[in-house]
Design an enzyme around this catalytic site. Sequence first.
Site, PDB file in Angstrom:
ATOM      1  N   LYS A  40      -7.456   1.958  -2.430  1.00  0.00           N
ATOM      2  CA  LYS A  40      -7.068   1.340  -1.094  1.00  0.00           C
ATOM      3  C   LYS A  40      -6.970   2.202  -0.135  1.00  0.00           C
ATOM      4  O   LYS A  40      -7.281   1.963   1.192  1.00  0.00           O
ATOM      5  CB  LYS A  40      -5.522   0.748  -1.230  1.00  0.00           C
ATOM      6  CG  LYS A  40      -4.826   0.307   0.042  1.00  0.00           C
ATOM      7  CD  LYS A  40      -5.627  -0.829   0.649  1.00  0.00           C
ATOM      8  CE  LYS A  40      -5.068  -0.935   2.174  1.00  0.00           C
ATOM      9  NZ  LYS A  40      -4.851  -2.543   2.541  1.00  0.00           N
ATOM     10  N   LYS A  67       0.443   5.262   8.484  1.00  0.00           N
ATOM     11  CA  LYS A  67       1.195   5.681   6.934  1.00  0.00           C
ATOM     12  C   LYS A  67       0.084   5.654   6.026  1.00  0.00           C
ATOM     13  O   LYS A  67       0.044   6.527   5.234  1.00  0.00           O
ATOM     14  CB  LYS A  67       2.145   4.331   6.940  1.00  0.00           C
ATOM     15  CG  LYS A  67       2.711   4.125   5.231  1.00  0.00           C
ATOM     16  CD  LYS A  67       2.083   3.508   4.080  1.00  0.00           C
ATOM     17  CE  LYS A  67       2.036   1.814   4.791  1.00  0.00           C
ATOM     18  NZ  LYS A  67       1.412   1.268   3.798  1.00  0.00           N
ATOM     19  N   THR A 101       0.798  -1.250   0.131  1.00  0.00           N
ATOM     20  CA  THR A 101      -0.088  -0.065  -0.195  1.00  0.00           C
ATOM     21  C   THR A 101       0.992   1.241   0.187  1.00  0.00           C
ATOM     22  O   THR A 101       1.664   1.766   0.997  1.00  0.00           O
ATOM     23  CB  THR A 101      -0.982   0.033   1.460  1.00  0.00           C
ATOM     24  OG1 THR A 101      -1.656  -1.131   1.204  1.00  0.00           O
ATOM     25  CG2 THR A 101      -1.981   1.392   1.160  1.00  0.00           C
TER      26      THR A 101
HETATM   27  P1  NAP Z   1       5.275  -6.172   8.102  1.00  0.00           P
HETATM   28  O1  NAP Z   1       4.931  -7.443   8.552  1.00  0.00           O
HETATM   29  O2  NAP Z   1       5.704  -4.773   8.800  1.00  0.00           O
HETATM   30  O3  NAP Z   1       6.391  -6.405   6.753  1.00  0.00           O
HETATM   31  C1  NAP Z   1       7.154  -5.397   5.900  1.00  0.00           C
HETATM   32  C2  NAP Z   1       7.971  -6.017   4.913  1.00  0.00           C
HETATM   33  O4  NAP Z   1       8.504  -4.857   4.225  1.00  0.00           O
HETATM   34  C3  NAP Z   1       9.167  -6.693   5.424  1.00  0.00           C
HETATM   35  O5  NAP Z   1       9.351  -7.981   4.706  1.00  0.00           O
HETATM   36  C4  NAP Z   1      10.047  -5.879   5.485  1.00  0.00           C
HETATM   37  O6  NAP Z   1      11.393  -6.334   5.345  1.00  0.00           O
HETATM   38  C5  NAP Z   1       9.806  -5.205   4.280  1.00  0.00           C
HETATM   39  N1  NAP Z   1      10.568  -3.875   3.982  1.00  0.00           N
HETATM   40  C6  NAP Z   1      10.213  -2.864   4.591  1.00  0.00           C
HETATM   41  N2  NAP Z   1      11.155  -1.743   4.524  1.00  0.00           N
HETATM   42  C7  NAP Z   1      11.910  -2.169   3.430  1.00  0.00           C
HETATM   43  C8  NAP Z   1      12.894  -1.689   2.468  1.00  0.00           C
HETATM   44  N3  NAP Z   1      13.188  -0.414   2.426  1.00  0.00           N
HETATM   45  N4  NAP Z   1      13.338  -2.390   1.646  1.00  0.00           N
HETATM   46  C9  NAP Z   1      13.272  -3.894   1.624  1.00  0.00           C
HETATM   47  N5  NAP Z   1      12.340  -4.585   2.472  1.00  0.00           N
HETATM   48  C10 NAP Z   1      11.552  -3.649   3.341  1.00  0.00           C
HETATM   49  O7  NAP Z   1       3.994  -5.419   6.871  1.00  0.00           O
HETATM   50  P2  NAP Z   1       2.913  -6.336   6.482  1.00  0.00           P
HETATM   51  O8  NAP Z   1       1.655  -6.231   7.405  1.00  0.00           O
HETATM   52  O9  NAP Z   1       3.207  -7.475   5.681  1.00  0.00           O
HETATM   53  O10 NAP Z   1       2.412  -5.178   5.424  1.00  0.00           O
HETATM   54  C11 NAP Z   1       3.199  -5.248   4.133  1.00  0.00           C
HETATM   55  C12 NAP Z   1       2.207  -4.220   3.100  1.00  0.00           C
HETATM   56  O11 NAP Z   1       1.047  -4.777   3.092  1.00  0.00           O
HETATM   57  C13 NAP Z   1       2.129  -2.778   3.669  1.00  0.00           C
HETATM   58  O12 NAP Z   1       2.351  -1.849   2.730  1.00  0.00           O
HETATM   59  C14 NAP Z   1       0.772  -2.792   4.424  1.00  0.00           C
HETATM   60  O13 NAP Z   1       0.102  -1.602   4.503  1.00  0.00           O
HETATM   61  C15 NAP Z   1      -0.200  -3.653   3.614  1.00  0.00           C
HETATM   62  N6  NAP Z   1      -1.234  -4.498   4.128  1.00  0.00           N
HETATM   63  C16 NAP Z   1      -0.893  -5.119   5.429  1.00  0.00           C
HETATM   64  C17 NAP Z   1      -2.324  -5.707   5.934  1.00  0.00           C
HETATM   65  C18 NAP Z   1      -2.275  -6.275   7.070  1.00  0.00           C
HETATM   66  O14 NAP Z   1      -3.327  -6.742   7.791  1.00  0.00           O
HETATM   67  N7  NAP Z   1      -0.981  -6.783   7.871  1.00  0.00           N
HETATM   68  C19 NAP Z   1      -3.498  -5.551   5.374  1.00  0.00           C
HETATM   69  C20 NAP Z   1      -3.315  -4.958   3.833  1.00  0.00           C
HETATM   70  C21 NAP Z   1      -2.526  -4.284   3.343  1.00  0.00           C
HETATM   71  P3  NAP Z   1      12.264  -6.696   6.856  1.00  0.00           P
HETATM   72  O15 NAP Z   1      11.802  -8.173   7.326  1.00  0.00           O
HETATM   73  O16 NAP Z   1      13.717  -6.625   6.508  1.00  0.00           O
HETATM   74  O17 NAP Z   1      11.958  -5.461   7.823  1.00  0.00           O
END
Ligand code: NAP
Length: 301
Positions: A179, A247, A104
């Site tokens: 979104k 965010k 997102t």
């Molecule tokens: P998360 O568990 O915090 O994981 C974030 C991921 O992004 C990790 O693999 C992290 O790597 C990677 N990352 C962050 N900064 C980076 C960078 N500069 N370079 C390379 N990798 C990077 O987050 P998530 O919940 O999976 O969410 C991921 C996306 O999906 C976000 O945009 C979020 O808004 C969206 N989303 C999430 C949900 C939900 O329910 N969780 C629902 C809908 C949409 P590291 O392991 O190295 O930190």
Amino acid sequence: MTGEPSPERGRVAFLGLGTMGAAMAANLARAGFAVTGWNRTPGRAPELADLGIAMADTPAAAVADAEIAVICVSDTPDVEAVLFGPDGIVDGARAGTLIVDCSTIAPSGSWDFAKRLADRDLSMVDAPVSGGSEGAKNATLTIFVGGEASDVERARRVLTAMGRTITHVGPIGAGQAVKAVNQVILAGTYLGVAEGMVLAIKAGLDVNQVVEALGGGAAQSWVLANRSGRMIDNDYPLGFKVSLHRKDLGIALDLAAQLGAVLPVSALAAQLETGLIATSHGDDDMSALARAIRSLSALDS
Ligand code: NAP
């Protein structure tokens, strides 16, 4: 289920194996795609090895043999780093590779990245997802896709392995705009459910019975059904981090300011979430918005 990769399914790279990405990559492997994964911090999601997902050391190496590269990282600069940073996707991808960005991010980021990728014969669709960590695990995500129709059709077989409702909503960036609308509506819904739960507790009602009773009426929602329990218990396991929704509200409030739309409830939620982050609750599930309402109502000392 550990579905064997099937040659006709093709090779997919998956960049970003966090809460969402790890579950989505697992579903691609179960659907028969040959998946190569990459995560910035090595060692995350070790369970993916059992599904036959190989790990690459860099984004460039992950995409080398892939027809489609899926990205699921946190924010706009993070997608830029994976695409164009050192050993990024553009350093390894073959001409014609399709990038499917499930992160997102700001719609303006998607426009910018798609233009820069087109200069290198790479195409991109934005495909942000909704449905929470449960949706990612169960392959029931709702996915809003922006891009050229032919690219969206190419992406569809990968998207249908990760989600249930896939809608092509317009040109590149349109998925991110939808979104943003989703996140604005969620801000109001989480706040509304949090206020309702606090009122029910203060009124001495049987809150679990209240939730059940309301579930059959006009106040029913995914948040009421799936997140009110956390608000009642004042315990907020992930889920979806407060910091990620903050965010997303930044993206929505910026877009609204550009367009002259007024979003008072989202602005309030953003302020409360800024407070939660400042008090070390940024990694709590977003239902921790109830923490703020509970605290203002003197429910917790
Ligand atoms: P998360 O568990 O915090 O994981 C974030 C991921 O992004 C990790 O693999 C992290 O790597 C990677 N990352 C962050 N900064 C980076 C960078 N500069 N370079 C390379 N990798 C990077 O987050 P998530 O919940 O999976 O969410 C991921 C996306 O999906 C976000 O945009 C979020 O808004 C969206 N989303 C999430 C949900 C939900 O329910 N969780 C629902 C809908 C949409 P590291 O392991 O190295 O930190």
